[in-house]
Design an enzyme around this catalytic site. Structure first.
Site, PDB file in Angstrom:
ATOM      1  N   GLY A 102       0.838  -1.206   0.000  1.00 59.41           N
ATOM      2  CA  GLY A 102       0.000   0.000   0.000  1.00 59.41           C
ATOM      3  C   GLY A 102       0.869   1.250   0.000  1.00 59.41           C
ATOM      4  N   LEU A 103       0.205   2.381  -0.136  1.00 56.79           N
ATOM      5  CA  LEU A 103       0.906   3.660  -0.198  1.00 56.79           C
ATOM      6  C   LEU A 103       1.662   3.952   1.092  1.00 56.79           C
ATOM      7  CD1 LEU A 103      -1.928   5.903  -1.747  1.00 56.79           C
ATOM      8  CD2 LEU A 103       0.038   4.909  -2.944  1.00 56.79           C
ATOM      9  N   SER A 104       2.629   4.832   1.008  1.00 54.31           N
ATOM     10  CA  SER A 104       3.304   5.321   2.204  1.00 54.31           C
ATOM     11  C   SER A 104       2.260   5.976   3.109  1.00 54.31           C
ATOM     12  CB  SER A 104       4.371   6.344   1.791  1.00 54.31           C
ATOM     13  OG  SER A 104       4.977   6.894   2.940  1.00 54.31           O
ATOM     14  N   GLY A 105       2.286   5.646   4.371  1.00 52.43           N
ATOM     15  CA  GLY A 105       1.334   6.228   5.318  1.00 52.43           C
ATOM     16  C   GLY A 105      -0.005   5.522   5.364  1.00 52.43           C
ATOM     17  N   ALA A 106      -0.159   4.453   4.583  1.00 51.05           N
ATOM     18  CA  ALA A 106      -1.447   3.739   4.579  1.00 51.05           C
ATOM     19  C   ALA A 106      -1.660   2.971   5.881  1.00 51.05           C
ATOM     20  CB  ALA A 106      -1.521   2.790   3.387  1.00 51.05           C
ATOM     21  N   GLY A 107      -0.546   2.557   6.519  1.00 52.19           N
ATOM     22  CA  GLY A 107      -0.680   1.856   7.798  1.00 52.19           C
ATOM     23  C   GLY A 107       0.009   0.505   7.859  1.00 52.19           C
ATOM     24  N   LYS A 108       0.868   0.203   6.889  1.00 56.32           N
ATOM     25  CA  LYS A 108       1.520  -1.108   6.826  1.00 56.32           C
ATOM     26  C   LYS A 108       2.329  -1.407   8.101  1.00 56.32           C
ATOM     27  CE  LYS A 108       3.702   0.093   3.033  1.00 56.32           C
ATOM     28  NZ  LYS A 108       3.154   1.474   2.955  1.00 56.32           N
ATOM     29  N   THR A 109       3.220  -0.480   8.441  1.00 54.00           N
ATOM     30  CA  THR A 109       4.091  -0.684   9.601  1.00 54.00           C
ATOM     31  C   THR A 109       3.276  -0.766  10.890  1.00 54.00           C
ATOM     32  OG1 THR A 109       5.922   0.446   8.530  1.00 54.00           O
ATOM     33  CG2 THR A 109       6.015   0.312  10.923  1.00 54.00           C
TER      34      THR A 109
ATOM     35  N   SER B 198       5.815  -1.931  -2.277  1.00 46.98           N
ATOM     36  CA  SER B 198       5.773  -2.905  -3.383  1.00 46.98           C
ATOM     37  C   SER B 198       4.710  -2.544  -4.420  1.00 46.98           C
ATOM     38  CB  SER B 198       5.576  -4.339  -2.857  1.00 46.98           C
ATOM     39  OG  SER B 198       4.550  -4.445  -1.904  1.00 46.98           O
TER      40      SER B 198
HETATM   41  P1  ADP Z   1       3.108   2.844   6.233  1.00 44.21           P
HETATM   42  O1  ADP Z   1       3.900   1.813   6.967  1.00 44.21           O
HETATM   43  O2  ADP Z   1       2.073   2.239   5.334  1.00 44.21           O
HETATM   44  O3  ADP Z   1       3.941   3.861   5.533  1.00 44.21           O
HETATM   45  P2  ADP Z   1       2.507   3.863   8.866  1.00 44.21           P
HETATM   46  O4  ADP Z   1       2.069   2.629   9.583  1.00 44.21           O
HETATM   47  O5  ADP Z   1       3.916   4.317   9.085  1.00 44.21           O
HETATM   48  O6  ADP Z   1       2.238   3.657   7.301  1.00 44.21           O
HETATM   49  O7  ADP Z   1       1.522   5.068   9.217  1.00 44.21           O
HETATM   50  C1  ADP Z   1       0.119   4.940   9.220  1.00 44.21           C
HETATM   51  C2  ADP Z   1      -0.527   6.034  10.068  1.00 44.21           C
HETATM   52  O8  ADP Z   1      -1.946   5.876  10.021  1.00 44.21           O
HETATM   53  C3  ADP Z   1      -0.121   5.959  11.536  1.00 44.21           C
HETATM   54  O9  ADP Z   1       0.019   7.266  12.010  1.00 44.21           O
HETATM   55  C4  ADP Z   1      -1.336   5.255  12.179  1.00 44.21           C
HETATM   56  O10 ADP Z   1      -1.488   5.591  13.547  1.00 44.21           O
HETATM   57  C5  ADP Z   1      -2.504   5.773  11.342  1.00 44.21           C
HETATM   58  N1  ADP Z   1      -3.685   4.888  11.322  1.00 44.21           N
HETATM   59  C6  ADP Z   1      -4.951   5.229  11.588  1.00 44.21           C
HETATM   60  N2  ADP Z   1      -5.804   4.183  11.496  1.00 44.21           N
HETATM   61  C7  ADP Z   1      -5.050   3.138  11.167  1.00 44.21           C
HETATM   62  C8  ADP Z   1      -5.363   1.749  10.926  1.00 44.21           C
HETATM   63  N3  ADP Z   1      -6.585   1.229  11.002  1.00 44.21           N
HETATM   64  N4  ADP Z   1      -4.332   0.952  10.599  1.00 44.21           N
HETATM   65  C9  ADP Z   1      -3.076   1.445  10.492  1.00 44.21           C
HETATM   66  N5  ADP Z   1      -2.735   2.726  10.711  1.00 44.21           N
HETATM   67  C10 ADP Z   1      -3.703   3.579  11.059  1.00 44.21           C
END
Ligand code: ADP
Length: 186
Positions: free
Chosen positions: A16-23, A90
């Site tokens: 998924g996109l950056s900031g989507a919540g993967k980590t 990815s």
């Molecule tokens: P990625 O790894 O995809 O770049 P991050 O996990 O670093 O994204 O960041 C995702 C952000 O979205 C975090 O600030 C997280 O707290 C927020 N968020 C809100 N709701 C959710 C959810 N259901 N699952 C994952 N992250 C969430």
């Protein structure tokens, strides 16, 4: 028959996109699986790019090399009974298909939130730079992201809490026999 539980390996692949919540989801899930006594390894783009693939950038070629090396690691672990949680943008469908073919029990998790939401979260301050034209190959802004066509799991992180997203993954893993069903009413 012994009642010793033999853990099954699998590769839960968060795209998924950056900031989507993967980590965020992978980290919370890792904690839960460990609490259940399972062997887990989390592979994350941010950390892998500082070690195993620190020589690589973000061209299509380098992104593919990044995933190829990670796939090799995920392959070894997942075929040896480890739960692998891999969090990588990815962006290319064909590359993810390669991971699916190479690893054991590949499960694609599409971590979805609209671009506007990811940009508003701007966890790492990168979207501001990308929209300002300072990052030439930023996924979703100045570089492609090919959405999964048939992911096993879809998380809508703009509509769900982290706990709900984690629960979706756990339910999938339990229902498909990849992990033992947790005792209820804990
Ligand atoms: P990625 O790894 O995809 O770049 P991050 O996990 O670093 O994204 O960041 C995702 C952000 O979205 C975090 O600030 C997280 O707290 C927020 N968020 C809100 N709701 C959710 C959810 N259901 N699952 C994952 N992250 C969430």
């Amino acid at each position: 028959m012994s009642n010793h539980y033999e853990q099954q390996g699998f590769t839960l692949w968060f795209t998924g996109l950056s900031g989507a919540g993967k980590t965020t989801v992978a980290t919370a899930l890792e904690k839960e699986l460990r609490a259940r006594g399972l062997k887990v390894e989390r592979l994350d783009g941010d950390t892998v790019r500082k070690s195993l693939t620190r020589d690589l950038g973000f061209s299509k070629e380098d992104r593919d090399k990044n995933i190829e090396r990670v796939t090799f690691v995920a392959k070894l672990l997942s075929r040896n009974g480890v739960a692998v949680l891999a969090a990588f943008i990815s962006p290319y469908r064909a590359t993810r298909a390669m991971v699916r073919a190479e690893t054991t029990n590949f499960i694609e998790v599409y971590v979805h939130a609209p671009l506007e939401v990811c940009a508003q979260r701007d966890v790492k301050g990168l979207y501001a730079k990308a929209f300002a034209g300072e990052i030439p190959d930023f996924t979703g802004v100045s570089d492609p992201y090919e959405e999964p066509e048939n992911p096993e799991i879809v998380l809508h992180t703009h509509l769900e809490t982290v706990e709900e997203s984690v629960a979706k993954c756990l339910t999938y893993l339990e229902e498909h026999g990849f992990i033992p069903v947790a005792e209820t009413a804990r």
